[in-house]
Design a protein around this motif. Sequence first.
Motif, PDB file in Angstrom:
ATOM      1  N   THR A 187       1.627  -3.280   3.459  1.00  0.00           N
ATOM      2  CA  THR A 187      -0.123  -2.257   2.815  1.00  0.00           C
ATOM      3  C   THR A 187      -0.406  -2.496   1.613  1.00  0.00           C
ATOM      4  OG1 THR A 187       1.696  -1.017   4.528  1.00  0.00           O
ATOM      5  CG2 THR A 187      -0.857   0.341   3.973  1.00  0.00           C
ATOM      6  N   LEU A 188      -1.863  -2.825   1.900  1.00  0.00           N
ATOM      7  CA  LEU A 188      -2.941  -3.329   1.109  1.00  0.00           C
ATOM      8  C   LEU A 188      -3.248  -2.002   0.156  1.00  0.00           C
ATOM      9  CD1 LEU A 188      -4.092  -5.078  -1.269  1.00  0.00           C
ATOM     10  CD2 LEU A 188      -6.546  -4.640   0.014  1.00  0.00           C
ATOM     11  N   ILE A 189      -2.692  -1.462  -1.328  1.00  0.00           N
ATOM     12  CA  ILE A 189      -2.910  -0.542  -1.717  1.00  0.00           C
ATOM     13  C   ILE A 189      -4.949  -0.565  -2.491  1.00  0.00           C
ATOM     14  CG2 ILE A 189      -2.223   1.293  -3.357  1.00  0.00           C
ATOM     15  CD1 ILE A 189      -0.103  -0.027  -3.551  1.00  0.00           C
ATOM     16  N   ALA A 190      -4.659  -1.954  -3.228  1.00  0.00           N
ATOM     17  CA  ALA A 190      -6.532  -1.636  -3.843  1.00  0.00           C
ATOM     18  C   ALA A 190      -6.593  -3.512  -4.375  1.00  0.00           C
ATOM     19  CB  ALA A 190      -5.936  -1.168  -5.119  1.00  0.00           C
ATOM     20  N   THR A 191      -6.922  -4.047  -4.555  1.00  0.00           N
ATOM     21  CA  THR A 191      -7.472  -5.148  -4.681  1.00  0.00           C
ATOM     22  C   THR A 191      -8.429  -4.351  -6.040  1.00  0.00           C
ATOM     23  OG1 THR A 191      -8.567  -5.876  -2.802  1.00  0.00           O
ATOM     24  CG2 THR A 191      -8.652  -7.090  -4.233  1.00  0.00           C
TER      25      THR A 191
ATOM     26  N   THR B  38       8.142  11.767 -12.290  1.00  0.00           N
ATOM     27  CA  THR B  38       6.797  10.984 -13.127  1.00  0.00           C
ATOM     28  C   THR B  38       6.668  10.264 -12.966  1.00  0.00           C
ATOM     29  OG1 THR B  38       9.767   9.650 -12.398  1.00  0.00           O
ATOM     30  CG2 THR B  38      10.045  11.882 -14.532  1.00  0.00           C
ATOM     31  N   SER B  39       6.129   9.299 -13.614  1.00  0.00           N
ATOM     32  CA  SER B  39       5.632   8.086 -13.462  1.00  0.00           C
ATOM     33  C   SER B  39       5.709   6.608 -13.868  1.00  0.00           C
ATOM     34  CB  SER B  39       3.972   8.339 -14.303  1.00  0.00           C
ATOM     35  OG  SER B  39       3.449   9.585 -13.940  1.00  0.00           O
ATOM     36  N   LEU B  40       5.702   6.055 -13.399  1.00  0.00           N
ATOM     37  CA  LEU B  40       6.353   4.198 -13.678  1.00  0.00           C
ATOM     38  C   LEU B  40       5.055   3.689 -13.787  1.00  0.00           C
ATOM     39  CD1 LEU B  40       9.120   2.605 -14.107  1.00  0.00           C
ATOM     40  CD2 LEU B  40       8.375   1.911 -11.234  1.00  0.00           C
ATOM     41  N   THR B  41       4.809   2.466 -14.409  1.00  0.00           N
ATOM     42  CA  THR B  41       4.083   1.622 -14.380  1.00  0.00           C
ATOM     43  C   THR B  41       4.767  -0.277 -14.722  1.00  0.00           C
ATOM     44  OG1 THR B  41       2.450   2.968 -16.183  1.00  0.00           O
ATOM     45  CG2 THR B  41       1.886  -0.260 -15.894  1.00  0.00           C
TER      46      THR B  41
ATOM     47  N   LYS C 297      -3.405   8.963  -8.776  1.00  0.00           N
ATOM     48  CA  LYS C 297      -2.171   8.477  -7.453  1.00  0.00           C
ATOM     49  C   LYS C 297      -1.405   7.491  -8.208  1.00  0.00           C
ATOM     50  CE  LYS C 297       1.879   9.086  -5.741  1.00  0.00           C
ATOM     51  NZ  LYS C 297       3.075   9.673  -6.056  1.00  0.00           N
ATOM     52  N   PHE C 298      -2.464   6.206  -7.986  1.00  0.00           N
ATOM     53  CA  PHE C 298      -2.510   4.653  -8.450  1.00  0.00           C
ATOM     54  C   PHE C 298      -3.792   4.284  -9.126  1.00  0.00           C
ATOM     55  CE2 PHE C 298       1.721   4.679  -5.318  1.00  0.00           C
ATOM     56  CZ  PHE C 298       1.139   5.078  -4.373  1.00  0.00           C
TER      57      PHE C 298
END
Lengths: 113, 112
Positions: free
Chosen positions: B44-48, B17-20, B65-66
């Motif tokens: 851990t940095l995922i994104a800016t 499943t997915s979660l927002t 994925k993200f």
Amino acid sequence: GQNIDQPTEMTATEGAIVQINCTYQTSGFNGLFWYQQHAGEAPTFLSYNVLDGLEEKGRFSSFLSRSKGYSYLLLKELQMKDSASYLCAVRDLLADSNYQLIWGAGTKLIIKP
Amino acid sequence: SAVISQKPSRDICQRGTSLTIQCQVDSQVTMMFWYRQQPGQSLTLIATANQGSEATYESGFVIDKFPISRPNLTFSTLTVSNMSPEDSSIYLCSVGREETQYFGPGTRLLVL
């Protein structure tokens, strides 16, 4: 390369003083930050050093030596509530964002009565 | 400083499943960051996420994925897609203000 080193864990006694060290290697340097993180909570900002020397803020002080790539966080009159992880982070001058930080693994500080 | 809220504060999800996750800031900020922190580990940095442009992802993290949205200067979402137990972690948003970063309370995710 970029690297930040700090001890994994330290133990100290209530009422005493403890110094948490951080050494760093980055392509450029534009400031060093210390954050406190209690278990299960988000990190909270403690201090910021961009020039050499000691910054004092109540029981907490932070020191920076840019030539040595070295900082420490000094905690005085330790209280049980100071038990937490302390994260060292460096802002790389060459980072894409002025706010982007490189994080150390954190030092878990255990305070004993 | 900044007042930052995140929703949900915690969730237990089934694999696949997915979660927002939502992040709301009390005032306008240019830079927002999404981090992951696994138990006993550092950040851990995922994104800016910048408003008006696509998010910039760190090595090891991909948009499929993200996916991240940043519709305005006070709000952002991070979706964790097609979850697996390895995605169990704390997800934190942070904002850049006064030359430092301030963090939201985090979202604790457990994937079964």
